[in-house]
Design a protein around this motif. Structure first.
Motif, PDB file in Angstrom:
ATOM      1  N   TYR A  87       0.820  -1.214   0.000  1.00  0.00           N
ATOM      2  CA  TYR A  87       0.000   0.000   0.000  1.00  0.00           C
ATOM      3  C   TYR A  87       0.852   1.262   0.000  1.00  0.00           C
ATOM      4  CZ  TYR A  87      -4.449  -2.389   0.226  1.00  0.00           C
ATOM      5  OH  TYR A  87      -5.544  -3.135  -0.089  1.00  0.00           O
ATOM      6  N   LYS A  88       2.002   1.215   0.676  1.00  0.00           N
ATOM      7  CA  LYS A  88       2.914   2.367   0.678  1.00  0.00           C
ATOM      8  C   LYS A  88       3.435   2.613  -0.735  1.00  0.00           C
ATOM      9  CE  LYS A  88       7.030   4.067   3.045  1.00  0.00           C
ATOM     10  NZ  LYS A  88       8.083   3.729   4.013  1.00  0.00           N
ATOM     11  N   HIS A  89       3.784   1.529  -1.443  1.00  0.00           N
ATOM     12  CA  HIS A  89       4.266   1.625  -2.828  1.00  0.00           C
ATOM     13  C   HIS A  89       3.193   2.234  -3.742  1.00  0.00           C
ATOM     14  CE1 HIS A  89       5.989   0.414  -6.689  1.00  0.00           C
ATOM     15  NE2 HIS A  89       4.848  -0.198  -6.960  1.00  0.00           N
ATOM     16  N   LEU A  90       1.938   1.858  -3.505  1.00  0.00           N
ATOM     17  CA  LEU A  90       0.833   2.361  -4.323  1.00  0.00           C
ATOM     18  C   LEU A  90       0.386   3.758  -3.902  1.00  0.00           C
ATOM     19  CD1 LEU A  90      -1.311  -0.894  -4.515  1.00  0.00           C
ATOM     20  CD2 LEU A  90       0.174   0.057  -6.289  1.00  0.00           C
ATOM     21  N   GLY A  91       0.863   4.216  -2.749  1.00  0.00           N
ATOM     22  CA  GLY A  91       0.477   5.536  -2.256  1.00  0.00           C
ATOM     23  C   GLY A  91      -0.954   5.563  -1.749  1.00  0.00           C
ATOM     24  N   LYS A  92      -1.430   4.443  -1.257  1.00  0.00           N
ATOM     25  CA  LYS A  92      -2.803   4.349  -0.745  1.00  0.00           C
ATOM     26  C   LYS A  92      -2.774   4.043   0.744  1.00  0.00           C
ATOM     27  CE  LYS A  92      -4.887   2.449  -4.949  1.00  0.00           C
ATOM     28  NZ  LYS A  92      -5.679   1.346  -5.487  1.00  0.00           N
TER      29      LYS A  92
END
Length: 140
Positions: A87-92
């Motif tokens: 989720y951090k990688h996706l910015g969510k």
């Protein structure tokens, strides 16, 4: 014309069909590093990501050689070991609350015994443990 009432067996068959549709095998990308799809995983993931298992490599933390849960992108094969990192990688923001987990038996069992369903009736067993276990499985 009124719709006929659905039997428990029909409801179970529909659940089994939904389960199969939701967990269709996906061809893993070449860059997935030998990961295999984990069809028994149940939590929701962002679109384009699947649950997988991958053999770990030796590192400072251990010898490796263990099948470990991970998350793989269907197209690129990018792998994350932790959902928070995905989720951090996706910015969510990571969703809170797991929601209700579908409790389904193994697909082979469902195919073999599709007309046989168990239904919680609230009956009290002779043993308190059995009553508590059945109530707990039914969400009570």
């Amino acid at each position: 014309m009124p719709k006929a009432k659905q039997t428990e067996a029909q409801k179970l068959a529909e659940l089994a069909d939904a389960y199969v549709q939701e967990h269709k095998k996906v061809k893993m990308p070449k860059d997935a590093g030998g990961a295999v799809q984990n069809i028994r995983a149940f939590s929701k993931l962002p679109v384009g990501w699947i649950h997988a298992k991958k053999l770990t490599k030796p590192s400072a933390r251990g010898q490796g050689g263990v099948m470990r849960h991970c998350f793989v992108n269907k197209k690129s094969g990018k792998t994350f070991w932790h959902k928070k990192d995905l989720y951090k990688h996706l910015g969510k923001a990571m969703p809170t609350g797991g929601g209700e987990r579908k409790r389904l038996p193994n697909l082979e069992v469902m195919k073999k015994y599709k007309d046989c369903t168990l239904k919680y009736t609230g009956a009290v067993a002779a043993c308190d443990y059995i009553t508590r276990r059945c109530s707990g499985l039914n969400g009570k």
